[in-house]
Design a protein around this motif. Structure first.
Motif, PDB file in Angstrom:
ATOM      1  N   ARG A 182       0.824  -1.205   0.000  1.00  9.18           N
ATOM      2  CA  ARG A 182       0.000   0.000   0.000  1.00  9.18           C
ATOM      3  C   ARG A 182       0.858   1.255   0.000  1.00  9.18           C
TER       4      ARG A 182
ATOM      5  N   THR B  77      -3.815   3.330  -0.082  1.00 13.40           N
ATOM      6  CA  THR B  77      -4.252   2.864  -1.396  1.00 13.40           C
ATOM      7  C   THR B  77      -3.396   1.672  -1.833  1.00 13.40           C
TER       8      THR B  77
ATOM      9  N   LYS C 209     -11.081  -6.546  -6.513  1.00 19.40           N
ATOM     10  CA  LYS C 209     -11.392  -5.651  -5.397  1.00 19.40           C
ATOM     11  C   LYS C 209     -11.171  -6.387  -4.081  1.00 19.40           C
TER      12      LYS C 209
ATOM     13  N   LYS D 135     -11.178  -2.205   3.501  1.00 17.39           N
ATOM     14  CA  LYS D 135     -10.854  -0.802   3.266  1.00 17.39           C
ATOM     15  C   LYS D 135      -9.857  -0.381   4.336  1.00 17.39           C
ATOM     16  N   VAL D 136      -8.821   0.319   3.921  1.00 16.96           N
ATOM     17  CA  VAL D 136      -7.788   0.777   4.849  1.00 16.96           C
ATOM     18  C   VAL D 136      -7.705   2.296   4.764  1.00 16.96           C
ATOM     19  N   ASP D 137      -7.800   2.945   5.892  1.00 15.29           N
ATOM     20  CA  ASP D 137      -7.621   4.396   5.970  1.00 15.29           C
ATOM     21  C   ASP D 137      -6.441   4.680   6.893  1.00 15.29           C
TER      22      ASP D 137
ATOM     23  N   GLU E  29     -11.633  -1.541   7.666  1.00 12.57           N
ATOM     24  CA  GLU E  29     -13.071  -1.785   7.583  1.00 12.57           C
ATOM     25  C   GLU E  29     -13.301  -3.015   6.712  1.00 12.57           C
ATOM     26  N   ASN E  30     -13.943  -4.007   7.278  1.00  6.50           N
ATOM     27  CA  ASN E  30     -14.316  -5.212   6.541  1.00  6.50           C
ATOM     28  C   ASN E  30     -15.514  -4.836   5.671  1.00  6.50           C
ATOM     29  N   THR E  31     -15.373  -4.918   4.360  1.00  3.31           N
ATOM     30  CA  THR E  31     -16.443  -4.491   3.455  1.00  3.31           C
ATOM     31  C   THR E  31     -17.313  -5.653   2.975  1.00  3.31           C
TER      32      THR E  31
END
Length: 173
Positions: free
Chosen positions: A7, A12, A74, A78-80, A109-111
């Motif tokens: 990342r 990203t 995909k 999600k990683v912030d 976040e597990n999407t």
């Protein structure tokens, strides 16, 4: 299956490698594997595969097959990553080359989600995921590192930060 995602500083993804293993107790077994990975290669032996339509067929020679490939599919996560320098929110590009107290917050976040029925009640749950994250921080640029979670190990030249997370687990329970 293990998925390794490289990342950028903002979280990203820019590269994803997937490693899989196949096992059979039967020597000479032919195992059909449907995968959409690209650049697939055997990483622990010299067994080769044949193509059967969309599937790859591996012939085991008495040992397990371990292979890896790349994907652009995909990710289910999600990683912030947020940064503060001396208490001020800042982008990683603006922090580069500066000194001060750096704070980095990483959120997963597990999407994924799916409906399940438990004790006669319908509920939405996340597919269980375990995230193992880490980074190496050079002693030339980082000192006095503190973690709210995880472990810190030093080899004299750099410090490795590692932690484990299971995003979505608490919400699903």
């Amino acid at each position: 299956e293990s998925v390794v995602v490289s990342r950028k500083a903002d979280g990203t993804p820019y590269g994803t490698i997937v490693a899989d293993g196949l096992h059979s107790d039967e020597t000479g077994a032919k195992l059909t594997d449907s995968t959409n990975l690209k650049k697939v290669r055997n990483i622990k032996g010299d067994e080769t595969r044949t193509q059967d339509g969309e599937n790859r067929v591996w012939k085991l020679g008495g040992n397990d097959i371990y292979y890896q490939g790349t994907t652009d599919k995909k990710l289910p996560l999600k990683v912030d990553i947020a940064y503060k320098l001396d208490g001020k929110k800042m982008s990683p590009e603006k922090i580069a080359g500066k000194s001060g107290k750096l704070e980095m917050t990483i959120r997963f976040e597990n999407t994924t989600s799916h409906k399940v029925t438990v004790a006669g009640k319908s509920s939405t749950m996340s597919t269980p995921l375990m995230v193992i994250a880490g980074m190496s921080l050079s002693n030339d640029h980082f000192d006095n590192i503190e973690l709210s979670d995880g472990n810190l190990v030093s080899d004299g030249n750099s410090q490795a930060v590692a932690f484990v997370s299971m995003p979505g687990l608490a919400k699903s329970l």
